[in-house]
Scaffold this active site. Structure first.
Site, PDB file in Angstrom:
ATOM      1  N   GLU A 115       0.104  -8.603   3.983  1.00 49.04           N
ATOM      2  CA  GLU A 115      -0.739  -9.314   3.004  1.00 49.04           C
ATOM      3  C   GLU A 115      -0.082 -10.588   2.470  1.00 49.04           C
ATOM      4  OE1 GLU A 115      -0.324  -5.983   2.797  1.00 49.04           O
ATOM      5  OE2 GLU A 115      -2.346  -5.195   3.069  1.00 49.04           O
TER       6      GLU A 115
ATOM      7  N   HIS B  21      -4.680   3.001  -5.414  1.00 51.19           N
ATOM      8  CA  HIS B  21      -5.819   2.429  -4.692  1.00 51.19           C
ATOM      9  C   HIS B  21      -7.037   2.219  -5.596  1.00 51.19           C
ATOM     10  CE1 HIS B  21      -3.516   3.534  -1.155  1.00 51.19           C
ATOM     11  NE2 HIS B  21      -4.382   2.930  -0.384  1.00 51.19           N
TER      12      HIS B  21
END
Lengths: 461, 367
Positions: free
Chosen positions: A195, A264
């Site tokens: 990322e 998450h």
């Protein structure tokens, strides 16, 4: 004793699926591990394996059946020595039982009743941006996002999509489905799991004149990349005295899905909304998702586009207009009312709209505002509503401290203090990491009853 | 709307079999490695004109930086100010190997890069003083300057960030198929950042035309490379990605130009990225506020006396009789005039208007 084969939950947010295909027929012998069916979920088409040995006694659900709820009986497996007469009476009746099993309470969606396609559209006010008489298509938020990207990619060769699993996998949440096929691997680029690196790479590509759409599988993973979003993308125009632009879209699901735990489930809305140099969008409906994503891709500034995994599968009416683009920075009054203003965005709207329905039954008419954009924040629309209702409740899924609600409360007391007849209340996610246990997760998120209670408090009912 | 060259030459996904020879680095024992290796075989000679050109630009950088240091001491420049003195051969040699349209991007020690790329020294100096006439109109400062016209992409203050960004410039080159190369500069300190390797991986995977120029000046701020890096041969840092690497005497502008030209050609030929470890040395502290307790004065003096990049060229110019002492003095005067002019401009240019506080944050979009 025959074995019941139930519709499985194949993703954290799956509530129902399509029984796309049976790979066995009645009378077939199966062993554990044999493929017996193909099931299409909200994310992908998955193969279902037999868990036990036996002979297929009955296929209860015909192939091609859509919207089969998780835990419904789909087939019966006969064990050795059994025949079809041992299938206990009326399997369909039994399907009700597992549906009510506690595991089904897991989904935060249960807090709001907006389940079926089309149900949402019925309760909201007409969108003033849509001309009267416009034909509407009923599509999901997921499809709306995909259509927005595809349309912009067709009209501008500098637009490309990059991210993990966006191409050959067709999108971790199927948002980029079909794009590889249409645009090829030059413009639909699968990245390694990296990322920080690909957010920086895409920002550099944007400085060189391309218009990247960076998909984060979730914004939780974008925390690895936040340095480039802020230090490289957001600040470059200013640091260069206006010379260098970084036209880029960072998009992906933000906030809680269901039962995926603390790492998450975070909502980053106010993190990005705080940063000058960024635009931040967080749509609720499919029409807004499409119109605002198209605007974001065209925007010469970096845009953080916060989606919501649970909303991906929701269906809304989207105008069938060539080039449906909405302005970033404009809120929308979703429902008019004179007694209280409820401001929310993204998933928060599900609680707000549900609460407004319940309140209406008790004679309290709530005005519901969908912010749609978090930066720039359309404070004028909020102030105008508060001047009418004199009461304000802000609903959001993120943590309460320094949240969007905190900011709105601060600005409204600065700009409309004399119009307030009650304290501004915030209904938010709780100030805790997201728990896994179903009951705790439900408690950690806001709910329609909490919104109702807040409204009653500010209306002194 | 659609751009000039849309057709992709190669698929973004690399064929699995494509392989190049692995690292071409000169192998040295990490622990005993010396500064500025003089092991470049057959350094191609410069023509008299090339030596002269390199000399002038390096000298301009040197004098510019000396002036900047002086102005910092006078309180005319604020904040951080990282001088390039000692490292001039790196950026000048690479620039001499680049072609029109090639991009450059670096970290915060960026003044030399801009001067080598032909940006106006006035604009650079006025940015250092935070004035309206600065390249970023006073809003960027020493570490943040850009030029779309000259393809200079900054000027970045987060160590290592320029590596991912610069790899993105190369991605754009591939996307447009324009034949340009992105030169990405970073130091031995930045070489330990994780995103450097994330970028290496993607660059090789997608065969991006990028030359990673590692300016190994031996110290990451105050930390000697041997105290910070398990593998001090930085040319090997791409080995696990199959990126070829080479160590270069970064104090010899000829060696730098030669290596950069070969690396750039390899990129332009479609072979993907290339790593050049430039062994160099900064004479001054990390920034103006560096007490330099971490290295001996003798070490600095030795580098200056034995390896100075400008003195090397000067000696060649005299030896070849390209210029005589008087000619050198003339060049020096010329360079000093440029720098003095820049310094005067930087002091005379007004501070940015207060309204500038609120401009250039976003570009307004008409609805």
């Amino acid at each position: 004793m025959s074995v019941e084969i139930l519709m499985p939950a194949l993703s954290p947010t799956m509530e129902e699926g399509t029984l796309a295909k049976w790979l066995v027929k009645e009378g077939d012998e199966v062993r554990s591990g044999d493929l017996i069916a193909e099931i299409e979920t909200d994310k992908a088409t998955m193969e279902l394996e037999a868990v036990d040995e036996g002979r297929i006694g009955k296929l209860v659900v015909a192939e091609g059946t859509e919207n089969v709820p998780v835990n419904d009986l789909i087939a019966v497996l006969l064990q050795e020595g059994e025949d079809s007469t041992s299938i206990s009476s009326a399997p369909q009746e039994k399907s009700a039982a597992p549906q009510a099993a506690p595991s089904e309470d897991a989904s935060p969606d249960d807090a709001e009743p907006v389940a079926g396609p089309g149900a949402v559209a019925a309760i909201i006010a007409p969108d003033p941006d849509i001309p009267e008489g416009t034909a509407m298509a009923s599509i999901t938020v997921r499809e709306a996002l995909r259509d927005a990207m595809a349309e912009e990619m067709r009209s501008d060769d500098t637009v490309f999509v990059m991210g993990e699993e966006v191409a050959e996998y067709q999108g971790a949440y199927k948002v980029t489905q079909g794009l590889l096929e249409e645009f090829g691997s030059r413009r639909v680029v699968d990245t390694p799991i990296t990322e920080h690196g690909f957010a920086g790479l895409a920002s550099g590509a944007a400085m060189a004149g391309l218009k990247p759409i960076v998909e984060f599988m979730t914004f939780n993973f974008a925390m690895q990349a936040i340095d480039h979003i802020i230090n490289s993308a957001a600040k470059t125009r200013y640091m260069s005295g206006g010379q260098m632009a970084c036209p880029i879209v960072f998009r992906g699901p933000n906030g809680a899905a269901a039962r995926v735990g603390a790492q998450h489930s975070q909502d980053y809305s106010s993190w990005y909304a705080q940063v000058p140099g960024l635009k931040v969008v967080a749509p609720y409906s499919a029409a807004d998702a499409k119109g605002l994503l198209k605007a974001a891709i065209r925007d010469p500034n970096p845009v953080v586009f916060l989606e919501n995994e649970i909303l991906y599968g929701r269906t809304f009416d989207v105008p069938e207009i060539d080039d449906w683009v909405l302005p970033i920075g404009k809120a929308r009054v979703m429902r008019e009312g004179a007694d209280v203003t409820i401001v929310s965005f993204s998933m928060g709207l599900t609680y707000a709209l549900d609460a407004a329905d319940q309140l209406a039954e008790e004679g309290i008419m709530a005005e519901v505002i969908d912010l749609r954009s978090l930066r720039p924040l359309d404070i004028d629309t909020i102030i105008a509503s508060v001047q009418k209702t004199n009461r304000l409740v802000v609903v959001e899924e993120m943590w309460p401290i320094c949240g969007i609600g905190s900011e709105i409360a601060a600005q409204v007391q600065e700009k409309a203090f004399d119009h307030l007849d009650a304290p501004i209340l915030r209904v938010s996610g709780k100030d805790v990491p997201m728990p896994y246990a179903a009951n705790l997760e439900k408690l950690a998120l806001p709910s329609a009853p909490e919104v109702v209670a807040a409204v009653k408090s500010v209306t002194y009912r | 709307m659609a751009t000039k060259k849309a057709a992709p030459k190669k698929p973004a996904v690399k064929k699995p079999a494509a392989k190049k020879p692995s690292s071409r680095s000169t192998t040295k024992k990490a622990a005993t490695r010396k500064k500025s290796p003089q092991n470049q075989p057959n350094v191609p000679a410069f023509s008299a004109d090339e030596d002269l050109e390199a000399y002038k630009v390096m000298l301009t950088i040197r004098r510019f930086e000396e002036k900047a240091g002086q102005m910092y001491g006078m309180g005319l420049i604020g904040g951080f100010c990282h001088l390039y003195i000692g490292q001039e051969a790196v950026v000048v040699g690479v620039q001499m190997a680049s072609e029109e349209g090639d991009q450059m991007i670096t970290g915060y020690r960026d003044h030399g890069h801009m001067i080598a790329m032909g940006l106006d020294p006035r604009g650079v100096m006025a940015e250092l003083t935070g004035r309206e006439g600065g390249l970023s109109r006073g809003k960027g400062g020493s570490m943040h300057m850009f030029s779309t016209e000259k393809h200079f992409y900054g000027g970045h203050g987060i160590v290592g960030a320029q590596v991912s960004l610069g790899t993105g410039l190369a991605f754009a080159n591939r996307y447009y198929d324009n034949g340009n190369v992105s030169f990405v500069y970073f130091g031995d300190g930045a070489a330990n950042q994780g995103q450097v390797y994330e970028s290496f991986n993607m660059a090789e995977l997608w065969e991006l035309p990028v030359v990673y120029v590692i300016e190994n000046n031996q110290y990451a701020m105050g930390t000697a490379i041997s105290r910070a890096s398990a593998q001090t041969d930085l040319s090997k840092r791409g080995v696990s990605f199959n990126i070829p690497g080479e160590q270069v005497d970064g104090m010899d502008v000829r060696a730098v130009r030669d290596a950069a030209a070969r690396a750039a050609k390899s990129c332009r030929d479609g072979n993907g990225p290339f790593i050049l470890e430039m062994n160099t040395y900064r004479y001054r502290g990390h920034s103006m506020s560096d007490p330099a307790k971490y290295r001996a004065r003798e070490e600095v003096n030795r580098m200056r006396e034995e390896h100075d990049p400008i003195e090397q060229v000067k000696a060649r110019l005299l030896k070849s009789k390209t210029v005589n002492e008087a000619g050198l003095k003339e060049i020096d005067a010329e360079v000093r005039a440029i720098v003095t002019d820049a310094a005067n401009f930087a002091q005379e240019s007004p501070e940015p208007d207060a309204s500038e506080l609120w401009t250039d944050i976003i570009e307004e979009v008409s609805a």
